[in-house]
Design an enzyme around this catalytic site. Structure first.
Site, mmCIF file in Angstrom:
data_model
loop_
_atom_site.group_PDB
_atom_site.id
_atom_site.type_symbol
_atom_site.label_atom_id
_atom_site.label_comp_id
_atom_site.label_asym_id
_atom_site.label_seq_id
_atom_site.Cartn_x
_atom_site.Cartn_y
_atom_site.Cartn_z
ATOM 1 N N LYS A 86 35.217 34.249 33.489
ATOM 2 C CA LYS A 86 34.981 34.209 34.949
ATOM 3 C C LYS A 86 35.031 35.622 35.528
ATOM 4 O O LYS A 86 34.168 36.038 36.296
ATOM 5 C CB LYS A 86 36.040 33.352 35.635
ATOM 6 N N ASN A 87 36.038 36.399 35.142
ATOM 7 C CA ASN A 87 36.264 37.709 35.763
ATOM 8 C C ASN A 87 35.333 38.800 35.241
ATOM 9 O O ASN A 87 35.406 39.940 35.692
ATOM 10 C CB ASN A 87 37.738 38.104 35.617
ATOM 11 N N ARG A 144 47.213 41.406 48.746
ATOM 12 C CA ARG A 144 46.084 41.941 47.971
ATOM 13 C C ARG A 144 45.196 42.808 48.851
ATOM 14 O O ARG A 144 44.069 42.449 49.179
ATOM 15 C CB ARG A 144 45.296 40.810 47.321
HETATM 16 C C1 EPZ Z 1 41.511 40.950 39.301
HETATM 17 O O1 EPZ Z 1 41.812 40.855 40.697
HETATM 18 C C2 EPZ Z 1 41.338 39.508 38.811
HETATM 19 N N1 EPZ Z 1 40.273 38.876 39.563
HETATM 20 C C3 EPZ Z 1 42.641 38.739 39.013
HETATM 21 O O2 EPZ Z 1 42.483 37.442 38.428
HETATM 22 C C4 EPZ Z 1 43.759 39.438 38.269
HETATM 23 O O3 EPZ Z 1 44.967 38.798 38.558
HETATM 24 C C5 EPZ Z 1 43.850 40.901 38.734
HETATM 25 O O4 EPZ Z 1 42.587 41.563 38.577
HETATM 26 C C6 EPZ Z 1 44.867 41.689 37.932
HETATM 27 O O5 EPZ Z 1 44.602 41.632 36.571
HETATM 28 C C7 EPZ Z 1 38.992 39.150 39.209
HETATM 29 O O6 EPZ Z 1 38.681 39.916 38.321
HETATM 30 C C8 EPZ Z 1 37.920 38.446 39.975
HETATM 31 P P1 EPZ Z 1 43.623 44.292 41.270
HETATM 32 P P2 EPZ Z 1 41.808 42.163 41.632
HETATM 33 O O7 EPZ Z 1 42.859 44.971 42.343
HETATM 34 O O8 EPZ Z 1 40.787 43.113 41.149
HETATM 35 C C9 EPZ Z 1 46.878 46.214 44.149
HETATM 36 C C10 EPZ Z 1 42.495 35.086 38.307
HETATM 37 O O9 EPZ Z 1 43.461 34.330 38.202
HETATM 38 N N2 EPZ Z 1 45.771 46.777 44.931
HETATM 39 O O10 EPZ Z 1 43.491 44.791 39.878
HETATM 40 O O11 EPZ Z 1 41.757 41.685 43.026
HETATM 41 C C11 EPZ Z 1 46.920 44.692 44.230
HETATM 42 O O12 EPZ Z 1 47.544 44.237 45.397
HETATM 43 C C12 EPZ Z 1 42.549 36.291 39.278
HETATM 44 O O13 EPZ Z 1 41.446 34.962 37.651
HETATM 45 C C13 EPZ Z 1 46.062 47.642 45.953
HETATM 46 O O14 EPZ Z 1 47.230 47.946 46.221
HETATM 47 O O15 EPZ Z 1 43.263 42.734 41.317
HETATM 48 C C14 EPZ Z 1 47.676 44.347 42.958
HETATM 49 O O16 EPZ Z 1 49.040 44.469 43.186
HETATM 50 C C15 EPZ Z 1 43.745 36.234 40.177
HETATM 51 N N3 EPZ Z 1 45.017 48.150 46.683
HETATM 52 C C16 EPZ Z 1 47.200 45.427 41.989
HETATM 53 O O17 EPZ Z 1 46.661 46.489 42.771
HETATM 54 C C17 EPZ Z 1 43.714 47.827 46.401
HETATM 55 O O18 EPZ Z 1 42.797 48.292 47.084
HETATM 56 C C18 EPZ Z 1 46.131 44.957 40.996
HETATM 57 O O19 EPZ Z 1 45.153 44.254 41.703
HETATM 58 C C19 EPZ Z 1 43.440 46.951 45.343
HETATM 59 C C20 EPZ Z 1 44.489 46.430 44.614
#
Ligand code: EPZ
Length: 422
Positions: free
Chosen positions: A22-23, A122
């Protein structure tokens, strides 16, 4: 309203086909906004989130339809609209992945700022900062992120956030940089296999990307990209979920298409717990035949232990022979499953970003409520081993990320049915 009824106690045996990731599929579908001509994607899972991305792309003038072989065919027909509305974006955060492609190809992007999320805070500051670094002007208008740029100009960009790299921020900046002027270097880039798959698709379309899979990605901008054919990688989180299904039921499963090289941290931790995991002819074989050992796990960005398997491994460790500790370093509040598992007789105690898991001898079936995608997977796993029946409500959460999960489970011996509440 639908619910799942699970009767626990059956050992799972047999073979499970693991679907496309999916991701990986979602950002690759969004990337089709960048290319001219047709893109053909194979192994795109049939999920609620994929169908929602098809709808969002449709609103943005991109046709995304399956042909009779099941392949997804995508083509840009009209570039007028650049607005991804709240009504759709609020249903799926991954829709933020249209931001970079719209900005790079149509010079404007208006994407609703995603709202609250069950798994915690997020923000998307890294996405916006990365695109501003490429020269975009940014404005927040009625809850929408508005980005504009006549031409994107390459830069060195540090994309590290408070919790390390960001997967979709890396995807957005990477996609935008493919059409920027010059060489972009993304530092502290996410190394997830899904990012590698996106870069490989874009390179097939004529992009010049190197270093994907490492924290430093180099992108030499090109003038145009042409549609290509690509096969999406298998879903390592679905595979990890079924690994834990085999372990929690003391079963024996072969996970077809699953790739060990995408799951080293998971395999390593499950082996410490006492699960037998081997490469197999069609993928990976997983079995367990005894009470499991407690361990300490901390979620981290790839190649660390994935946060998307945190809830599922908690269900497993709730039955281990001793106390385990699980620390959530990516989404520190991602624990809505804790109270539901405790309703099934688990002994979980949350202390800040860590949960102390006191192993119990058995779980008991109960009515439970799914709160998000991976929490619902954990409740199903707990239901597979619990004494008696578990009724899980809000099934729509699981349909977002698992294709035909109850069919796949029944095929290897589980007793699980989808029912309509009166
Ligand atoms: C991706 O989300 C995945 N989704 C998530 O899977 C997964 O949990 C996550 O990566 C972490 O592995 C998809 O790929 C569609 P991040 P994403 O930005 O990209 C912080 C599932 O169950 N952050 O890597 O949204 C954020 O808050 C889903 O399939 C900032 O601070 O996650 C988090 O603590 C749920 N500022 C960390 O970074 C930003 O601008 C990692 O989030 C962006 C993120």
């Amino acid at each position: 309203m639908e619910y799942l009824e699970i009767t626990g106690g059956n050992r799972l045996r047999g073979s499970v086909p693991i679907g496309g990731a999916k991701n990986a599929a979602l950002p690759i579908m969004a990337a089709s906004i960048l290319v001219e001509g047709e893109t053909v994607l194979h192994n795109v899972p049939d999920l609620a989130d994929v169908r929602l991305m098809q709808t969002i792309l449709g609103r943005l003038g991109v046709t995304a339809q399956r042909d009779d072989t099941g392949a997804m065919r995508l083509r840009v027909e009209d570039e007028m609209n650049v607005h991804a509305e709240y009504e759709l974006v609020s249903k799926m955060r991954a829709s933020v992945c249209v931001m970079g492609p719209l900005l790079a190809k149509r010079k404007r992007a208006q994407v609703s700022m995603p709202g609250g999320c069950a798994i915690g805070d997020r923000p998307i500051g890294l996405h916006i900062d990365g695109l501003k670094a490429l020269g975009a002007e940014f404005e927040l208008v009625n809850g929408d992120v508005l980005l504009r740029a006549k031409k994107l100009t390459a830069r060195e960009i540090f994309l590290g956030g408070p919790f390390g790299s960001s997967v979709t921020a890396t995807a957005n900046v990477l996609m935008a940089a493919t059409l920027a002027d010059g060489r972009t270097i993304i530092e502290s880039a996410a190394c997830e296999p899904e990012i590698v798959d996106l870069a490989e698709y874009l390179n097939k379309c004529g992009a010049q990307i190197r270093g994907h899979g490492t924290p430093e990605i180099v992108v030499d901008g090109v003038d145009a990209l042409k549609g290509a054919e690509h096969r999406v990688i298998p879903d390592r989180i679905e595979a990890g979920t079924f690994m834990i299904a085999a372990a929690i039921t003391n079963g024996d499963l072969e996970l077809e298409h699953a790739r060990v090289e995408h799951m080293r941290a998971v395999v390593d931790q499950l082996r410490r717990v006492g699960v037998l995991i081997e490469r197999a002819e069609k993928g990976i074989s997983v079995s367990s035949s005894r009470r499991l050992e407690p361990v300490a796990i901390t979620t981290q960005p790839y190649p660390g232990f994935p946060t998307d398997l945190q809830a599922q491994v908690m269900a497993l460790l709730s039955l281990a022979d001793g106390n385990s500790m699980i620390t959530e370093k990516i989404f520190p509040d991602r624990f809505l499953h804790v109270a539901e598992l405790n309703r099934m007789g688990a002994r979980l105690r949350k202390e800040g970003p860590t949960v102390i898991v006191e192993g119990v001898k058995r779980l008991i079936g109960a009515p439970v409520m799914a709160s998000d995608l991976r929490a619902s997977a954990a409740l199903i796993l707990a239901g597979l081993i619990a004494k008696g029946k578990t009724r899980m409500q809000r099934v729509y959460h699981i349909d977002r990320g698992y294709e035909r999960i109850e069919e796949k489970l029944v095929a290897v011996g589980a007793d699980i049915v989808r029912r309509q509440a009166d």
